[in-house]
Write a protein that holds these residues in place. Sequence first.
Motif, mmCIF file in Angstrom:
data_model
loop_
_atom_site.group_PDB
_atom_site.id
_atom_site.type_symbol
_atom_site.label_atom_id
_atom_site.label_comp_id
_atom_site.label_asym_id
_atom_site.label_seq_id
_atom_site.Cartn_x
_atom_site.Cartn_y
_atom_site.Cartn_z
ATOM 1 N N GLY A 1 -41.758 14.726 86.972
ATOM 2 C CA GLY A 1 -41.333 15.367 85.699
ATOM 3 C C GLY A 1 -40.567 14.219 84.765
ATOM 4 N N PHE A 2 -40.095 13.137 84.902
ATOM 5 C CA PHE A 2 -39.414 12.111 85.013
ATOM 6 C C PHE A 2 -39.729 11.003 83.327
ATOM 7 N N SER A 3 -39.112 11.125 83.187
ATOM 8 C CA SER A 3 -39.625 9.696 81.675
ATOM 9 C C SER A 3 -39.672 8.184 82.786
ATOM 10 N N LEU A 4 -40.223 7.961 81.999
ATOM 11 C CA LEU A 4 -40.194 6.311 82.249
ATOM 12 C C LEU A 4 -38.759 5.730 82.333
ATOM 13 N N THR A 5 -37.684 5.953 81.698
ATOM 14 C CA THR A 5 -36.793 5.178 81.935
ATOM 15 C C THR A 5 -35.922 5.619 83.254
ATOM 16 N N LYS A 6 -36.216 7.290 83.924
ATOM 17 C CA LYS A 6 -35.175 7.714 84.670
ATOM 18 C C LYS A 6 -36.199 6.734 85.633
ATOM 19 N N SER A 7 -37.867 6.981 85.756
ATOM 20 C CA SER A 7 -37.815 6.372 86.909
ATOM 21 C C SER A 7 -37.829 5.366 87.542
ATOM 22 N N ASN A 8 -38.116 4.122 85.861
ATOM 23 C CA ASN A 8 -37.417 3.096 86.340
ATOM 24 C C ASN A 8 -36.718 2.883 86.899
ATOM 25 N N SER A 9 -35.153 3.487 86.230
ATOM 26 C CA SER A 9 -33.725 3.234 87.130
ATOM 27 C C SER A 9 -33.843 4.132 89.038
ATOM 28 N N VAL A 10 -34.991 4.619 88.736
ATOM 29 C CA VAL A 10 -35.046 5.444 90.507
ATOM 30 C C VAL A 10 -35.452 4.177 91.195
ATOM 31 N N LYS A 11 -36.498 2.991 89.925
ATOM 32 C CA LYS A 11 -37.925 2.631 90.669
ATOM 33 C C LYS A 11 -37.093 1.622 91.347
ATOM 34 N N VAL A 12 -35.966 0.146 90.453
ATOM 35 C CA VAL A 12 -35.526 -0.645 91.076
ATOM 36 C C VAL A 12 -34.320 -0.829 92.038
ATOM 37 N N PHE A 13 -33.907 0.639 91.792
ATOM 38 C CA PHE A 13 -32.131 1.506 93.215
ATOM 39 C C PHE A 13 -33.551 1.267 93.789
ATOM 40 N N VAL A 14 -33.883 1.995 94.251
ATOM 41 C CA VAL A 14 -35.109 2.809 95.592
ATOM 42 C C VAL A 14 -35.365 1.689 96.803
ATOM 43 N N GLY A 15 -36.233 0.859 95.120
ATOM 44 C CA GLY A 15 -36.396 -0.520 96.160
ATOM 45 C C GLY A 15 -35.785 -1.591 96.444
ATOM 46 N N GLY A 16 -34.990 -1.550 95.796
ATOM 47 C CA GLY A 16 -33.911 -2.350 96.111
ATOM 48 C C GLY A 16 -32.991 -2.074 97.587
ATOM 49 N N ILE A 17 -32.964 -0.755 97.559
ATOM 50 C CA ILE A 17 -32.158 -0.032 99.284
ATOM 51 C C ILE A 17 -33.628 -0.449 100.372
#
Length: 253
Positions: free
Chosen positions: A170-186
Motif C-alpha cells: 500500500g505504498f504511495s507512488l512516490t515511496k514506490s518510485n524511490s524504492v524502485k530506483v534504489f533496489v533496481g540499482g543494487i
Amino acid sequence: MNITHILLVLITGFVAGIINTIAAGGSLLTLPLLIFLGLPAAVANGTNRVAIIAQSISATIYFYRKGHLEKGIGLILGIPACLGALIGANIAISISDHIFNYILAVMMLVTVIFISIKPKHYHADRNIFEFSLLKKILGSFLFFIIGLYGGFIQVGAGFFIISSLTILFGFSLTKSNSVKVFVGGIYIFVSLFVFIINNQVNWSLGMTLAIGNATGAWVGSRLAIWKGDKLIKIFLIVTVVIMAAQLFGINIF
C-alpha cells in the motif's frame, strides 16, 4: 561508432532515463537499440546495465537529497532481489541470441499492458516493519522473482516493483518510485558482474548510453509530471510494437 550512432545512443538514453525515473520501461527502447546496432543479445543485455546503474545513481541521489529515499525498505527487499538477479544473469548469458530475441519481444508486448494500466494511488504509507511476517515473506519472495527477471532481461522490471509495493504494502507512488530506483540499482549492479566476468559488456556503447541515461534521470527526477505521462505512454506503446515486430522478423517499414 560513428557520430550518428553516438547521437542516437545519447538521445535514446536520455529519453529512457526520463521514462525510467518517472515510471519504468526505458529499457524497452535501449535494449532493442543496442541489438539493432549489432551487439549480440547477451552483450546488449550486459551493456544496457551500465547505463541503468548510472541512471539509478543519479535518481537515487535526488531522492536522498529531497528526503524521499527509503533505504531501510530498499535494503530489506534488495537482498532477495540480488540473489534472484545473480541467477537470472547467469541464465541470460547461457541462451542463444535467437531465443533471447523472441523472449524480449514477448516481454516487450506484455509490458505494454502494464504501461496502459493506471496504477492505484495510495496515500497511507507505513513502515515495512509494521507489516505481518507473512507479508514480509511474500514481499521477499516477490522481489526474489523480480530480481530473477531483472537479472535475466530487466525490461519492464520497474513496473513489477511499483505494482508489488503498491498492491502488497500500500505504498504511495512516490515511496514506490524511490524504492524502485534504489533496489533496481543494487540488483543491476550485482548482476553486471556476471556479464563483466563473461566478457559480455561493450564499454564504449555502455558509457555513451550511461551519459544519456544519467542526464535523463537528472531531468526526469525534477520534472513535475502533469499530463506528460499520457504522451510517454503513447510514444512507448507505438515504439514497442514496432521494435517487437522487428525482433519477430516482421518488417513494418
